[in-house]
Design a protein around this motif. Sequence first.
Motif, mmCIF file in Angstrom:
data_model
loop_
_atom_site.group_PDB
_atom_site.id
_atom_site.type_symbol
_atom_site.label_atom_id
_atom_site.label_comp_id
_atom_site.label_asym_id
_atom_site.label_seq_id
_atom_site.Cartn_x
_atom_site.Cartn_y
_atom_site.Cartn_z
ATOM 1 N N GLU A 9 0.837 5.616 0.174
ATOM 2 C CA GLU A 9 0.207 6.938 0.243
ATOM 3 C C GLU A 9 1.344 7.961 0.216
ATOM 4 O O GLU A 9 2.510 7.576 0.398
ATOM 5 C CB GLU A 9 -0.579 7.066 1.553
ATOM 6 C CG GLU A 9 -1.817 6.193 1.609
ATOM 7 C CD GLU A 9 -2.430 6.144 3.002
ATOM 8 O OE1 GLU A 9 -2.374 7.169 3.719
ATOM 9 O OE2 GLU A 9 -2.931 5.083 3.367
ATOM 10 N N THR A 55 3.023 0.654 3.187
ATOM 11 C CA THR A 55 3.083 -0.655 3.854
ATOM 12 C C THR A 55 3.925 -1.568 2.982
ATOM 13 O O THR A 55 3.610 -1.780 1.803
ATOM 14 C CB THR A 55 1.666 -1.235 4.048
ATOM 15 O OG1 THR A 55 0.890 -0.273 4.747
ATOM 16 C CG2 THR A 55 1.689 -2.545 4.810
ATOM 17 N N GLU A 113 0.861 -1.185 0.000
ATOM 18 C CA GLU A 113 0.000 0.000 0.000
ATOM 19 C C GLU A 113 0.901 1.240 0.000
ATOM 20 O O GLU A 113 1.939 1.240 0.680
ATOM 21 C CB GLU A 113 -0.835 -0.024 1.279
ATOM 22 C CG GLU A 113 -2.201 0.587 1.123
ATOM 23 C CD GLU A 113 -2.979 0.505 2.441
ATOM 24 O OE1 GLU A 113 -2.809 -0.474 3.180
ATOM 25 O OE2 GLU A 113 -3.692 1.463 2.704
#
Lengths: 329, 265
Positions: free
Chosen positions: A278, A283, A276
């Motif tokens: 952002e 992650t 993941e």
Amino acid sequence: MHNNIIEVRGVSKSFKKFKRGDSLLDSLKSLFYREFETVAALKNVNFEVKKGEILGYLGPNGAGKSTMIKIMCGIIEPDSGTITALNLIPSKDREKYVKDIGAVFGQKSSLWPDLPAIDTFRLNKEIYKISDKDYKKRLDELVNLLEVKEIIKSPVRNLSFGERMKCEFIASLLHSPKILFLDEPTVGVDVVAKQNIRNFIKKINKESGVTVILTTHDVGDVESLCDRIIILDKGIHVYEGSIPLLKKKYLSYKELIVYFENETKNIKIPNCEVVESEPFKATLRVNISNTSMSQAIQNLMEKYKVEDIDIKEETIESIIGRIYKSGKK
Amino acid sequence: MNYFFAFIVQAFKEATKSRFSFFVNMLGKIIFFIINFYLWQAIFGYDGREVINGLRMEETINYMLFISIMNGIVHTHIHGKVMMDVKEGTIATKLLKPLDYGLQHLAINLGKSSFVAFSEIIPSIIIAAIFFNFRLYGLFYFLISVASFFFSLMLNFFIDLNVSLVNFKFIDTYHAVGFIKNVFKNIFSGEFFPLNFFPQVFQGIFKFLPTTYMIYTPVMIYLGKLSATDIILSFIIQSGFILFFYSIYKFFYGRLTRSFEGVGV
């Protein structure tokens, strides 16, 4: 038998299953001719259960757990192999053997639905020939532990599922069994009741020394209760050992949750997969069979400005799920 | 308290929960009283005969009324219960008790029948006596026939229990087997009409059938049609059949459960 309360040796069991197509023609054909197939529910299963332990017996649906539980309870006989429990052969010495076992099946009630649970308890008192004094003492203990003083006087039909399960526990423990079989004891129970039930199982295991054999799909039950687990798939044991050993043997990754000081894109670290991403957070899944966590963190720190890091392990649920899927040993 | 008696008490208590079924059963009995009362009057009135096959019209009507009063006691649900136990897997909870499977069901059946006896016999007798000229042929005969009905319940239960064992092998035959069993029992027990109405040769054969001792014999005791010797003999035969069917159950049950595959716990 030493310290073992149950010994299972080379147990196999297969069932004959009617093979039938799903069309109308197949249904009509089946009136005149039927084909059967043999399904092996258990294949040469071997294990033992130690006195006083809590054993988790796990597996996906159709793995053979219920068949094994029924064999251990003396309800059905294996096709081959032997099982000895409490120095008896469960299916042959059923009436004697079941005096010393208790069972809670989440999906099947042993309580009389139209009567208050206390009536079933009184009936069990007569069935198991419990003296008035012992019955009163044991009932008081169990009722207080599970906090069901008022509930036991209401018709079972009017109880919530969690309340009913607590009463099932009392019914199965009044005669102080040496082995307690629990099949999905927390299924459909809310979080608070689930925790109460887990605490209760731990307590009776510790204080009465009752051996518990638990089948469940709830990993929370397994983590908080079981000393040892057996994972069964397609009738074969694919894992037997403790939870820490399971982690050691099967844990393949850990996750790093990384908080960056600046906006960071296109993260690339050897042996890490970005799960993941952002602007200020990512992650990363670290393949721990190829690299150590310290190495992965060092690589990360060298390349990026990191503010904070959290480390998350693969959950037991995920590990067990992988074992179910692969069916590997 | 003995566990068997405890089961009876438990089943009795459970039966008290269904008040509605009491009213429905009473309504069913009244309808049965009306049909039989007028049907047998019409049959006897058709050619004006006073006696048909040894029974007067009033005796025949009382025969049918007494069956309706008592048949709730003899009735068993064991065939359906065993089917559910096998099909739904609830047999697991029964086999976890240190008791014989059939005897657990027998005790439950006795508890339910005791409730029916307690709640329905006296109101039924009162209604039948007031509106349909039902009468006793002597208190002694009545009490002995009630005792005989108790033996009938046991006999009926063990016959049904044996038939219900078919469920262990052929679960999908429940309705067909149940239908054949009920037709056979209803006709050859004398529940549809007195067995005297069959030709003599059949009546000779009936003496060897257990069904004869389920309804016909207790009702003939109630009508005062059996001698003291015949009454004693009927109890001996009932007991013999009960033992016989219990032995058959024990023989087959062990074998069938050994090959039982069960349903997910």
